[in-house]
Scaffold this active site. Structure first.
Site, PDB file in Angstrom:
ATOM      1  N   CYS A  49      44.082  -6.816 -61.125  1.00 37.02           N
ATOM      2  CA  CYS A  49      43.099  -8.305 -61.221  1.00 37.02           C
ATOM      3  C   CYS A  49      41.734  -7.278 -60.748  1.00 37.02           C
ATOM      4  O   CYS A  49      41.102  -7.385 -61.723  1.00 37.02           O
ATOM      5  CB  CYS A  49      43.722  -8.836 -59.833  1.00 37.02           C
ATOM      6  SG  CYS A  49      42.448  -9.993 -59.660  1.00 37.02           S
ATOM      7  N   CYS A 145      45.968 -15.146 -54.659  1.00 42.69           N
ATOM      8  CA  CYS A 145      45.337 -15.803 -54.034  1.00 42.69           C
ATOM      9  C   CYS A 145      46.060 -16.436 -54.808  1.00 42.69           C
ATOM     10  O   CYS A 145      45.878 -18.247 -55.160  1.00 42.69           O
ATOM     11  CB  CYS A 145      44.306 -15.005 -55.080  1.00 42.69           C
ATOM     12  SG  CYS A 145      44.213 -14.797 -56.748  1.00 42.69           S
TER      13      CYS A 145
END
Length: 295
Positions: A49, A145
């Protein structure tokens, strides 16, 4: 959250921009996360990410808006030495996130600012509280997340094919019970090996061809230790400054203590052979190995 960021910008009187990265996030992070587990590896989604979305993607978006730099709240330090950018651990060693930023390249580092590099987390909270930011007391995030709470295995169940198989005691070969799918397990893991209260047992070896999970009784069983490992897809932040064989420290998983090793590097195939000074427990395929020149 987006709402928190918006409130902070409003409080500070600075413009607030949003951009939808959902498609690239799904492709580069979530799909990669699932394919790695399907292949029997344990991935680090935050590393991908940072490279492709949170930092790499944001830098490109910021450039399109006319900005030269992106500042993030990561705890790490960037220094420019001559014409090269180097990365160091943050002052706050308990919060250091350099482990998750190793995949950034020179171009990305040249557009990245890390203002928390020399500030401890407690001080950051004090500053935020002093200027009345609503996030001053917000708890730290410890989760992936896109998988809230303790729903990791539920997420895998929904998105990848899982097949039950035998749990077998190594090296005796005794069948102890059944696992729910090899993707649920990581080398060295104790949690989730439910075989009727005869344990504890530790995941020791995967036979993906026959769908067998081999386990051992002893936390320090020799099968869990290795003197060497191979690392692929390496990103050297300052490749021109390195000479091999190289003595360094390596962190084989987040929050693992740095250990001394010798690195031999095959540049053509971008693979490193790492020899540890002392055998290491539970070296896990798919995890990130990050090299440091000291503690």
């Amino acid at each position: 959250s987006q709402n928190d960021a918006k409130k902070v910008c409003l409080s500070l009187g600075i413009p607030f921009y949003t951009y939808n990265f959902s498609k690239v996030f799904k492709k580069e992070v979530v799909d990669n996360f699932l394919s790695e587990y399907q292949a029997g590896r344990t991935p680090n989604p935050c590393v991908i990410c940072n490279k492709k979305v949170k930092i790499g993607g944001l830098i490109e978006y910021a450039k399109s808006l006319g900005f030269n730099y992106v500042a993030t709240g990561h705890y790490a330090k960037i220094k420019k030495v001559g014409n090269n950018y180097r990365m160091f651990k943050a002052l706050d060693k308990n919060k250091d996130q350099s482990y998750f930023l190793y995949s950034l390249d020179q171009k990305q580092l040249s557009h990245l600012l890390l203002p928390l590099s020399d500030i401890k987390k407690e001080k950051v909270r004090q500053i935020a509280k002093k200027i009345s930011l609503l996030v001053a007391e917000k708890s730290d995030s410890q989760e992936i997340c896109f998988i809230p709470g303790k729903h990791h295995n539920d997420f895998l169940k929904r998105h990848i094919k899982l097949k039950k198989g035998n749990i077998v005691l190594w090296p005796e070969g005794k069948i102890l019970g059944q696992h729910q799918g090899l993707s649920f397990y990581t080398i060295g893991q104790r949690r989730g090996i439910d075989v009727g209260g005869t344990g504890p047992y530790y995941a020791a070896k995967f036979d993906t061809l026959n769908n067998i999970l081999y386990v051992v009784k002893n936390f320090n069983d020799p099968i869990l230790y290795n003197k060497k490992m191979f690392v692929k897809n390496i990103n050297w932040i300052n490749a021109k400054l390195l000479k091999f064989p190289l003595k360094a420290k390596v962190v084989i998983r987040y929050r693992h203590k740095p250990v001394t090793c010798i690195i031999d590097y095959d540049k053509k195939n971008n693979i490193a052979k790492v020899d540890f000074f002392r055998k290491q427990r539970a070296i896990t395929s798919g995890q990130s190995a990050v090299f440091y020149n000291s503690n």
